[in-house]
Design a protein around this motif. Structure first.
Motif, PDB file in Angstrom:
ATOM      1  N   PRO A  55       8.346  -1.472   4.547  1.00  0.00           N
ATOM      2  CA  PRO A  55       7.354  -0.414   4.371  1.00  0.00           C
ATOM      3  C   PRO A  55       6.870  -0.344   2.926  1.00  0.00           C
ATOM      4  CG  PRO A  55       9.339   0.393   5.507  1.00  0.00           C
ATOM      5  CD  PRO A  55       9.671  -0.927   4.898  1.00  0.00           C
ATOM      6  N   LEU A  56       5.559  -0.295   2.753  1.00  0.00           N
ATOM      7  CA  LEU A  56       4.945  -0.133   1.439  1.00  0.00           C
ATOM      8  C   LEU A  56       4.312   1.260   1.377  1.00  0.00           C
ATOM      9  CD1 LEU A  56       3.128  -3.584   1.057  1.00  0.00           C
ATOM     10  CD2 LEU A  56       5.473  -2.992   0.426  1.00  0.00           C
ATOM     11  N   CYS A  57       4.513   1.953   0.271  1.00  0.00           N
ATOM     12  CA  CYS A  57       3.982   3.303   0.115  1.00  0.00           C
ATOM     13  C   CYS A  57       2.804   3.293  -0.854  1.00  0.00           C
ATOM     14  CB  CYS A  57       5.067   4.238  -0.424  1.00  0.00           C
ATOM     15  SG  CYS A  57       6.449   4.489   0.687  1.00  0.00           S
ATOM     16  N   PHE A  58       1.761   4.045  -0.498  1.00  0.00           N
ATOM     17  CA  PHE A  58       0.588   4.164  -1.356  1.00  0.00           C
ATOM     18  C   PHE A  58       0.356   5.629  -1.711  1.00  0.00           C
ATOM     19  CE2 PHE A  58      -0.011   0.262   0.978  1.00  0.00           C
ATOM     20  CZ  PHE A  58      -0.497  -0.615   0.022  1.00  0.00           C
ATOM     21  N   GLY A  59      -0.019   5.864  -2.969  1.00  0.00           N
ATOM     22  CA  GLY A  59      -0.419   7.197  -3.394  1.00  0.00           C
ATOM     23  C   GLY A  59       0.641   8.252  -3.143  1.00  0.00           C
ATOM     24  N   GLU A  60       0.253   9.311  -2.412  1.00  0.00           N
ATOM     25  CA  GLU A  60       1.150  10.434  -2.161  1.00  0.00           C
ATOM     26  C   GLU A  60       2.409  10.029  -1.405  1.00  0.00           C
ATOM     27  OE1 GLU A  60       0.515  14.059  -3.137  1.00  0.00           O
ATOM     28  OE2 GLU A  60      -0.226  12.520  -4.496  1.00  0.00           O
ATOM     29  N   ALA A  61       2.336   8.954  -0.626  1.00  0.00           N
ATOM     30  CA  ALA A  61       3.506   8.519   0.141  1.00  0.00           C
ATOM     31  C   ALA A  61       4.637   8.035  -0.754  1.00  0.00           C
ATOM     32  CB  ALA A  61       3.105   7.424   1.131  1.00  0.00           C
ATOM     33  N   THR A  62       4.318   7.630  -1.998  1.00  0.00           N
ATOM     34  CA  THR A  62       5.375   7.165  -2.895  1.00  0.00           C
ATOM     35  C   THR A  62       6.360   8.281  -3.231  1.00  0.00           C
ATOM     36  OG1 THR A  62       4.026   7.600  -4.868  1.00  0.00           O
ATOM     37  CG2 THR A  62       3.876   5.396  -3.908  1.00  0.00           C
ATOM     38  N   LYS A  63       5.953   9.527  -3.047  1.00  0.00           N
ATOM     39  CA  LYS A  63       6.856  10.650  -3.302  1.00  0.00           C
ATOM     40  C   LYS A  63       8.052  10.659  -2.363  1.00  0.00           C
ATOM     41  CE  LYS A  63       3.285  13.760  -5.144  1.00  0.00           C
ATOM     42  NZ  LYS A  63       2.556  15.038  -4.958  1.00  0.00           N
ATOM     43  N   PHE A  64       7.933   9.955  -1.241  1.00  0.00           N
ATOM     44  CA  PHE A  64       8.980   9.988  -0.228  1.00  0.00           C
ATOM     45  C   PHE A  64       9.707   8.649  -0.116  1.00  0.00           C
ATOM     46  CE2 PHE A  64       5.341  12.644   0.958  1.00  0.00           C
ATOM     47  CZ  PHE A  64       5.922  13.891   0.768  1.00  0.00           C
TER      48      PHE A  64
END
Length: 307
Positions: A55-64
């Motif tokens: 899973p790769l996180c972008f933007g606001e998703a990196t907070k989780f």
């Protein structure tokens, strides 16, 4: 004067089917470029040898990303019997070859696997990314320096023997975060009396995502070449937090949470991490702390769009 970030605002999670031969960070940077994203991160590296769910996180998703990193994982691994390598996988130098016990079969391997199910203590590999005095262990290993590593508790929820061949066996593993499959295979090989190392590793579960959710990098590249939007492949950040209970906040409680203020509820189910929602939107992640017969919900990671 503030410096403008390069790239566009992209928010969400993209589940990649990582190919072999590339680092997780290499895949991340490539996909980040394809999206033209300003901010991105992954949720736990896979070795270059390994393939599967990333899973790769972008933007606001990196907070989780930390919550995703802390999630359980699952793998299918192929092990080569009779050969031990420096790294515990086929990319390392062979350090020992040991004859395979005559008549080694499924029953013999299965008899050993029982010792590795449930809570176990595991010594991390010197070729892991764990840090010692600010440096990853693999840097010391490449310099020929061996660092003492204390055993760490991990849990093997499931360890299934899939097949045994003349010099190989395949296993399926479901485990807690921080479990090193290379170390597990080495320990199984040592218990069999001949050593072993990983020759193939495929991650089948991470952060609640499975292989059916994963998208090959080639598909992204093809879509980009044809001018198709890649944003449709993203999933919302809360898709990776389904292991936590969901709390829908009333208007008053929502206002308090968005202002950084805790709220009280009477349901003990929400002790610990909890997904927070307004009437029709994901707000972020909170933490429930028991206080007598109530639980105090404190905001921890809120998304910027919640205003």
């Amino acid at each position: 004067m503030s410096r403008r970030r390069k790239g566009r605002d992209v928010n969400g999670i993209l589940v990649i089917d990582k190919p072999a031969g590339l680092t997780s960070n290499g895949i991340l940077q490539h996909v980040k470029t394809l999206y033209g994203a300003a901010k991105a991160g992954h949720t736990g590296a896979l070795d270059p040898l390994a393939t599967g769910v990333l899973p790769l996180c972008f933007g606001e998703a990196t907070k989780f990303s930390q919550s995703m990193l802390d999630s359980d994982k699952a793998y299918i691994a192929t092990a080569k019997l009779g050969v031990t390598t420096e790294t515990g996988d086929s990319e390392g130098k062979v350090v020992r070859e040991t004859p395979i016990p005559p008549g080694l079969n499924s029953a013999a391997v299965e008899a050993v696997l029982g010792d590795f199910r449930g809570p176990i203590q595991q010594v991390p590999s010197m070729y892991s990314a764990l840090k010692h005095k600010g440096r990853p262990l693999y840097e010391y290993a490449r310099e020929g320096i061996d660092i003492e590593r204390p055993a760490r508790p991990v849990t093997i929820y499931d360890l299934t023997l899939l097949e045994v061949r003349d010099t190989e066996f395949d296993i399926a593993v479901t485990c807690t975060k921080g479990t090193y499959i290379r170390s597990l295979v080495e320990d199984i090989g040592n218990a069999l009396g001949c050593g072993a190392h990983v020759t193939a590793l495929r991650r089948t579960l991470a952060a609640g995502f499975v292989l059916e959710d994963a998208i090959p990098v080639a598909r992204l590249e093809s879509m980009r070449e044809q001018g198709e939007s890649l944003d449709s492949l993203l999933v919302a950040p809360d898709a990776a937090l389904s292991m936590f209970p969901e709390l829908i906040l009333s208007a008053d409680r929502l206002r308090s949470i968005l202002n950084g203020q805790p709220v009280r509820i009477s349901d003990q189910e929400f002790a610990g991490p909890v997904r927070l929602y307004g009437e029709d939107r994901f707000i972020g992640l909170g933490e429930g702390i028991p206080d007598g017969e109530q639980v105090v919900i404190t905001p921890r990671r809120l998304v910027k769009t919640a205003d």
